[in-house]
Design an enzyme around this catalytic site. Structure first.
Site, PDB file in Angstrom:
ATOM      1  N   ARG A  25      22.240  50.467  46.379  1.00  4.93           N
ATOM      2  CA  ARG A  25      21.519  50.202  45.138  1.00  4.93           C
ATOM      3  C   ARG A  25      20.041  50.004  45.478  1.00  4.93           C
ATOM      4  NH1 ARG A  25      22.044  45.669  43.402  1.00  4.93           N
ATOM      5  NH2 ARG A  25      23.567  44.710  44.768  1.00  4.93           N
ATOM      6  N   TYR A  71      24.270  57.679  44.793  1.00  9.05           N
ATOM      7  CA  TYR A  71      25.000  56.547  45.363  1.00  9.05           C
ATOM      8  C   TYR A  71      25.699  55.733  44.256  1.00  9.05           C
ATOM      9  CZ  TYR A  71      26.212  52.013  46.985  1.00  9.05           C
ATOM     10  OH  TYR A  71      26.944  50.877  47.207  1.00  9.05           O
ATOM     11  N   LYS A 110      27.569  48.414  37.458  1.00 10.12           N
ATOM     12  CA  LYS A 110      26.471  47.445  37.400  1.00 10.12           C
ATOM     13  C   LYS A 110      25.596  47.664  36.155  1.00 10.12           C
ATOM     14  CE  LYS A 110      27.571  45.747  41.435  1.00 10.12           C
ATOM     15  NZ  LYS A 110      28.196  44.434  41.536  1.00 10.12           N
ATOM     16  N   HIS A 117      28.999  38.480  37.271  1.00  9.21           N
ATOM     17  CA  HIS A 117      29.281  39.115  38.571  1.00  9.21           C
ATOM     18  C   HIS A 117      30.327  38.268  39.290  1.00  9.21           C
ATOM     19  CE1 HIS A 117      27.295  40.796  42.517  1.00  9.21           C
ATOM     20  NE2 HIS A 117      28.352  41.493  42.173  1.00  9.21           N
ATOM     21  N   SER A 139      26.191  39.650  46.555  1.00  9.98           N
ATOM     22  CA  SER A 139      26.764  40.830  47.201  1.00  9.98           C
ATOM     23  C   SER A 139      26.968  40.530  48.691  1.00  9.98           C
ATOM     24  CB  SER A 139      25.812  42.022  47.051  1.00  9.98           C
ATOM     25  OG  SER A 139      25.515  42.212  45.684  1.00  9.98           O
ATOM     26  N   CYS A 152      29.230  38.755  50.283  1.00 11.02           N
ATOM     27  CA  CYS A 152      29.671  37.406  50.685  1.00 11.02           C
ATOM     28  C   CYS A 152      31.192  37.293  50.632  1.00 11.02           C
ATOM     29  CB  CYS A 152      29.048  36.335  49.801  1.00 11.02           C
ATOM     30  SG  CYS A 152      27.350  35.933  50.241  1.00 11.02           S
ATOM     31  N   ASP A 166      34.909  42.064  41.155  1.00  9.95           N
ATOM     32  CA  ASP A 166      33.448  42.182  41.062  1.00  9.95           C
ATOM     33  C   ASP A 166      32.862  41.720  39.728  1.00  9.95           C
ATOM     34  OD1 ASP A 166      31.006  42.941  42.338  1.00  9.95           O
ATOM     35  OD2 ASP A 166      30.949  44.774  41.167  1.00  9.95           O
ATOM     36  N   ARG A 185      31.687  52.721  51.602  1.00  9.96           N
ATOM     37  CA  ARG A 185      32.560  52.192  50.551  1.00  9.96           C
ATOM     38  C   ARG A 185      33.898  52.904  50.476  1.00  9.96           C
ATOM     39  NH1 ARG A 185      30.251  48.004  47.125  1.00  9.96           N
ATOM     40  NH2 ARG A 185      28.195  47.714  48.028  1.00  9.96           N
TER      41      ARG A 185
HETATM   42  C1  OXD Z   1      27.223  44.795  44.796  1.00 16.61           C
HETATM   43  C2  OXD Z   1      28.400  45.640  44.645  1.00 16.61           C
HETATM   44  O1  OXD Z   1      26.247  45.241  45.397  1.00 16.61           O
HETATM   45  O2  OXD Z   1      29.404  45.162  44.123  1.00 16.61           O
HETATM   46  O3  OXD Z   1      27.254  43.659  44.311  1.00 16.61           O
HETATM   47  O4  OXD Z   1      28.341  46.817  45.034  1.00 16.61           O
HETATM   48 MN    MN Z   2      29.020  43.297  43.170  1.00 21.71          MN
END
Ligand code: OXD
Ligand code: MN
Length: 596
Positions: free
Chosen positions: A69, A197, A206, A226, A248, A250, A277, A377
């Protein structure tokens, strides 16, 4: 397909702008998906993996300059700049439409424009919101088919005059200097250009389910967060639900799919995943807060996923998955990533598609020498997850007992604490932070404040977002209790003290016991902290009650330093930070100052 004039004329207008050779409606059928997979394989856009070992799985590589991102290229385009706020990047909408139109003009010549009708949430449910994504990427279509609910039933439900989010995506030339991820919340519109991406181009995720949805939630009186959602099942069959926000990277997916330690499994405890998420939260008729996961799949980070950290995720992505930017094992046509196991393939291509020499892998230089990109991913179907909650498709959602915020803090935050009220809990969320620790010394690195883990995802002013949290608290008669956890405290050598992963279950049980009023706690300057003996350490190697006591300490000096940092952060957000939160901050400072 549809008689919705608004929808059809918008598609005509976008097609006239992008000038694709043809338009193809995506109907959500397996036959159509299979044709698209074959086409993507014939052009090299995707590689079909070993059908025996990884049935129906594919590998895709993005452009080397397009692997994550891009917050610097993400914009909230409200008519008034102050409505986007100081944290978000902003472009005036008309100017933005004009600037991006130049990039879209003719960008789909020689390509197909796919029209994807999709739903975030269960089609026809109160929670559901609909979108149409127009894209020139088969990769996007195939990912959207996994991550959202795609089909013509969405068009039926939108009907002749229903609302939907208009999403336009073109890879265009993948020019990173002209990459834009733009949101027009006042027009229900998302424009994304020059990226391929996931987080930038799967517009349901998102862009819609967080940025646009957070705006809609504020208007309509609900919340888009989130957050993962999980259920803890007790031996008597009762299930309690927790939603949790972490920045993100974690470990949200790991926590969402946690497997309880053996001593608990033997007693009959289980964890069920509702989402990893995003959570959409609404007040139910019974006055509780209900959550749904608006997605239909997982877009998880591959590196670090293994049989120990997250066996459920591993099983979920062993079929029907799309892997992006992982390492390709040429010997058996499978995939590999750092942290999967200790057997890197000897005959492989790295995430860039170059021959990879595993002996040259240098951990300090992850992007240059790694087999998989650190942000590589898997896109996997929720229904392939062995621990998927049976409530996953419940249109009413699940009732939330506890909201958990988490950060990555070397010293400051204790293992767990509970806020003293909804307002205090909103404050705890607003001061969430993560820091990087200088690996060997344990020295504290820079702190990034990430309120509610929503810093990159709030579609409007952050101060107004905090105010919305406070407002929501007044509308939930039977509100969840709010907690904060930190799995990442380190010792003087910089090593993590708490074992994390499945052992985090012990902390979840304390949290739920607090919600039920079944366990006492000590009131400290920051909130309620467990009594060390109430975190069960049975069967935990190397952890004593003293370790727990140490993990629960509140260090006056580091908290006072944090207060200063929070004050500066609030100032940066600007004048819309609610007075209540400034009072909470002042109260915290006062209590810390009075501390022994
Ligand atoms: C993030 C994701 O970056 O879930 O939070 O991809
Ligand atoms: Mn996320």
């Amino acid at each position: 397909m549809t008689n919705n004039k608004h929808l059809l004329s918008w598609i005509d207008e976008m097609a006239a702008l992008c000038q694709p050779d043809q338009l193809v409606w995506i109907d959500g059928s397996e036959e159509q998906a299979e044709k698209l997979r074959a086409e993507a394989c014939s052009t090299g856009e995707m590689i079909k993996l070993n059908e025996e070992k990884l049935p129906n799985c594919y590998l895709h590589r993005t452009a080397v300059n397009d692997v994550a991102r891009v917050e610097g290229r993400t914009f909230i385009c409200t008519r008034k700049k102050e409505d986007a706020g100081n944290i978000n990047n902003w472009i005036e909408p008309q100017e933005c439409y004009e600037r991006l139109s130049k990039l879209y003009r003719g960008a789909m010549k020689g390509r197909t424009m796919y029209i994807i009708p999709y739903s975030m949430g269960i089609v026809g449910s109160d929670f559901a919101k609909y979108g149409i994504e127009l894209t020139d990427s088969i990769y996007v279509v195939l990912n959207m088919l996994i991550m959202t609910r795609v089909g013509f039933d969405v068009l039926d439900d939108i009907g002749e005059d229903g609302d939907f989010i208009k999403g336009l995506h073109s890879k265009a030339t993948l020019d990173e200097n002209n990459r834009y991820i733009c949101h027009f919340p006042e027009d229900n519109t998302i424009w994304s250009v020059n990226s391929g991406y996931g987080g930038n181009v799967l517009l349901g995720k998102k862009c819609f389910a967080l940025r646009i949805a957070s705006w809609l939630g504020r208007l309509e009186g609900w919340m888009a967060e989130h957050m993962l959602i999980l259920g803890v099942e007790y031996p008597d069959g009762d299930v309690k639900y927790i939603s949790a926000a972490f920045p993100s990277a974690c470990g949200k997916t790991n926590l969402a799919m946690l497997i309880p330690p053996e001593i608990y499994r033997n007693k009959g405890f289980k964890v069920w995943t509702v989402g990893d998420d995003i959570a959409w939260l609404r007040v139910g008729a019974d006055g509780r807060l209900y959550a749904v996961n608006p997605e239909n799949g997982f877009f998880g980070v591959a590196p670090g996923t293994n049989e120990h950290s997250n066996p459920n995720a591993l099983h979920t992505c062993m079929r029907d998955a799309i892997f992006t930017n992982v390492c390709h094992n040429l010997d058996d046509n499978t995939v590999w990533w750092e942290g999967l196991d200790n057997n890197p393939p000897h005959n492989a291509e790295n995430w860039r598609g170059e021959i990879w020499d595993y002996t040259k892998y240098d951990k300090a230089d992850k992007v240059g020498t790694s087999g998989a990109h650190p942000n590589s991913r898997f896109t996997a179907k929720a229904t392939n997850c062995p621990c998927l909650s049976k409530e996953f498709n419940n249109p009413a959602g699940v009732p939330i007992s506890a909201i958990v915020f988490g950060g990555r803090r070397a010293r400051t935050a204790p293992l767990v604490y509970q806020s003293t009220s909804w307002q205090n809990g909103a404050f705890v969320g607003s001061i969430m932070a993560s820091e990087t620790t200088a690996a060997a010394s344990g020295a504290v690195g820079g702190v990034r404040r990430d309120p509610m883990a929503m810093r990159p995802f709030v579609g409007y002013d952050m101060g107004d977002y905090f105010a919305h949290w406070l407002e929501m608290g007044k509308k939930i008669p039977n509100a969840p209790k709010i907690f904060h956890v930190n799995w990442f405290r380190t010792d003087e050598n910089g090593d993590f003290i708490w074992p994390g992963y499945g052992e985090n279950f012990r902390v979840l049980l304390w949290i739920l016991a607090r919600c039920e009023g079944k366990v006492d706690a000590d009131l400290t300057a920051i909130g309620y902290v467990p009594k060390a003996e109430d975190i069960n350490i049975e069967g935990l190697d190397g952890i004593t009650e003293d370790t727990i006591r140490d993990l629960l300490t509140v260090d006056k000096e580091s908290w006072l330093a944090d207060v200063e940092n929070i004050r500066e952060f609030y100032e940066m957000i600007g004048e819309r930070v609610p007075a209540e939160l400034k009072e909470e901050l002042a109260g915290l400072k006062e209590r810390l100052t009075e501390m022994e």
